[in-house]
Each structure stands twice: as structure tokens, then as C-alpha cells.
Design an enzyme around this catalytic site. Structure first.
Site: not given
Ligand code: OAD
Length: 239
Positions: A94, A97, A112, A179, A181, A206, A223
């Protein structure tokens, strides 16, 4: 790493902003999250772009500049190494970067979109020749101002990309979420698809998430540490 047993297995790494967190890229939610400081209604939707394209492009320019200051971390490298051991493993990310690409991973699906591409919304043409962090207003031949090729709020995901993702995820042996949500759909529904098709589903995060109960194994670590545990488990099974 000696992982011959997974050579013919398909692993899907399903990554979210927490994957890039150790590189220094901010997540979207939680402490330091981008959407705590910026209202998406002003920076991340077509309506905002139509009313003030420069404002929206400046925000994305800042994100490109900040992303370039960050580097892929050990966790990204572990994924690349695992991919090199297997014939057909994928990353469904997702993240926008480009960090997985910089870690030389392959088979990357950017659900995305990408910070490093522009598109003409009118002609639905994608421009991949926009790699510099600095932005200036740029026009398509048709006169439309090019926007970032990112799935903003209120946008739809590309149906071909989604169909390809569903096909790959439906046929995977291991599904490893790292990582995310799990609150943004349709991406958040993807773990359920993997699970219903028999993949062993592992969550590395976490924190507990709204999708945690769908996973067979929850690794409550970062991660990198979580991926190290995963590799260790696979290596044990080798012996
Ligand atoms: P979020 O910011 O919603 O969630 C980040 C997750 O990463 C949280 O569950 C954290 O607990 C976890 N996390 C934080 N640090 C971590 C670490 N070091 N290792 C592992 N996990 C860590 O990010 P996403 O789920 O990716 O959309 O958000 C989904 C989408 O919402 C994004 O793609 C973005 C956003 O609006 C677009 O840009 C289109």
C-alpha cells in the site's frame, strides 16, 4: 539463509506504512501519523487538487523530498533475499514511497500508486518520467494538469491491479502482512482472501489491528525483528 524448502512456495508480502517506519518514513495513523498533521480533505483528494493544484503538489513534493532522505532498512533487504530464494513471490504494497524498489525487490504491486509517477485524470495516461523530487505544474498534451498517480481518498483502485492482486493472493502459500492498520478498504480485505484460500497468514505488527484475528500467527514486533523471526522459523523447518 538456507531456505530450499520454500523454493516452490509462493509468499506474498503485504506491506503498509509500518514497513517503511524503520526507514524514517512517517505512518499515516498513530503517533506522528501524517493524517494527524494534514487534513486529507486539503491534500489528498481530487477535489483538493481541482481547487488548488499547487498546494497539493507542494505537499507531495515535500513527501518525495522526505522519502529520498530515507533508505531501505534490513527488513526490506530480508524480503529481497527471500524473494531471491523463491520462484514466484510477490510484494503487494500500500506504500507509495518506492522503498521496496530501492531495496531491489521484484514482483511489486503498488496498490495505492506511486509518489514517483504522475497521471492525466482525463486520459488516464500514466507518466513514469517524473522521478525528480521537485514538482512544477506539468500539463498533459490534452491540457490537463498532471496529478500524482496515487490512490487518494474518494478515488477507486485500478481494477486491473486489483484483479491481478486477487489472483496472486488466492494462490499463495504464505501471506505475510507487515505494518498495516487494516482500516483502508479494499486493501484491508486482502488478508481474508488469503486466509479463505488456505494460505498460512502471519501478521507482523507491534500493535493489535482490526484484522489481527484473521491471522494464524501474530508477531508483535517491528518489521525487521518480525521478519528475522519468520526466517528463523523457516530455517528451523529446513533442518
Ligand atoms: P497506517 O498508518 O494506518 O498503519 C501503520 C501500521 O504500522 C500500524 O498498525 C502500526 O502499528 C504499524 N507499525 C508502526 N511501526 C511499525 C514497525 N516498525 N514495524 C511494523 N509495523 C509498524 O498505515 P497503512 O495501514 O499503510 O493510503 O495505511 C493504509 C493507507 O491509508 C495508506 O496506503 C494510505 C493511507 O491513507 C494512501 O496513501 C492512498
Amino acid at each position: 539463509m538456507n531456505l530450499n524448502k520454500i523454493k516452490n512456495k509462493r509468499i506474498v508480502f503485504f506491506t503498509g506504512a509500518g514497513m517503511s517506519a524503520e526507514s524514517g518514513v512517517p505512518t499515516y495513523r498513530g503517533s506522528g501519523g501524517i493524517w494527524n498533521s494534514y487534513k486529507w480533505q486539503e491534500y489528498a483528494c481530487q477535489r483538493a487538487f481541482d481547487s488548488n493544484p499547487e498546494h497539493v503538489l507542494d505537499f507531495h513534493q515535500l513527501r518525495r523530498i522526505e522519502a529520498l532522505k530515507c533508505k531501505p532498512h534490513v527488513g526490506h533487504d530480508i524480503i529481497t533475499q527471500i524473494q531471491n530464494y523463491t520462484n514466484n513471490s510477490w510484494i503487494v504494497t500500500q506504500n507509495i514511497d518506492g522503498m521496496h524498489q530501492r531495496a531491489k525487490s521484484k514482483n511489486i504491486i503498488e496498490l495505492h500508486g506511486s509518489l514517483w509517477e504522475l497521471r492525466c485524470e482525463k486520459e488516464m495516461k500514466i507518466f513514469t518520467d517524473a522521478k525528480k523530487p521537485e514538482y512544477a505544474i506539468r500539463l498533459c498534451e490534452c491540457g490537463t494538469i498532471l496529478r500524482p498517480n496515487i490512490v487518494w481518498f474518494e478515488d477507486s483502485l485500478d481494477q486491473n491491479i486489483l484483479n491481478n492482486t486477487y489472483e496472486i493472493v488466492s494462490n499463495c502459500d504464505f501471506f505475510i502482512s507487515i505494518g498495516t492498520s487494516g482500516v483502508v478498504f479494499p486493501a484491508a480485505g486482502i488478508p481474508k482472501l488469503a486466509k479463505s484460500n488456505g494460505a498460512l497468514c502471519i501478521e507482523i505488527n507491534p500493535e493489535n489491528t482490526s484484522m489481527s484475528s484473521y491471522y494464524d500467527i501474530n508477531i508483535r514486533k517491528s518489521a525487521t525483528e518480525g521478519l528475522k523471526d519468520f526466517v528463523e522459523e523457516l530455517s528451523k523447518n529446513e533442518k
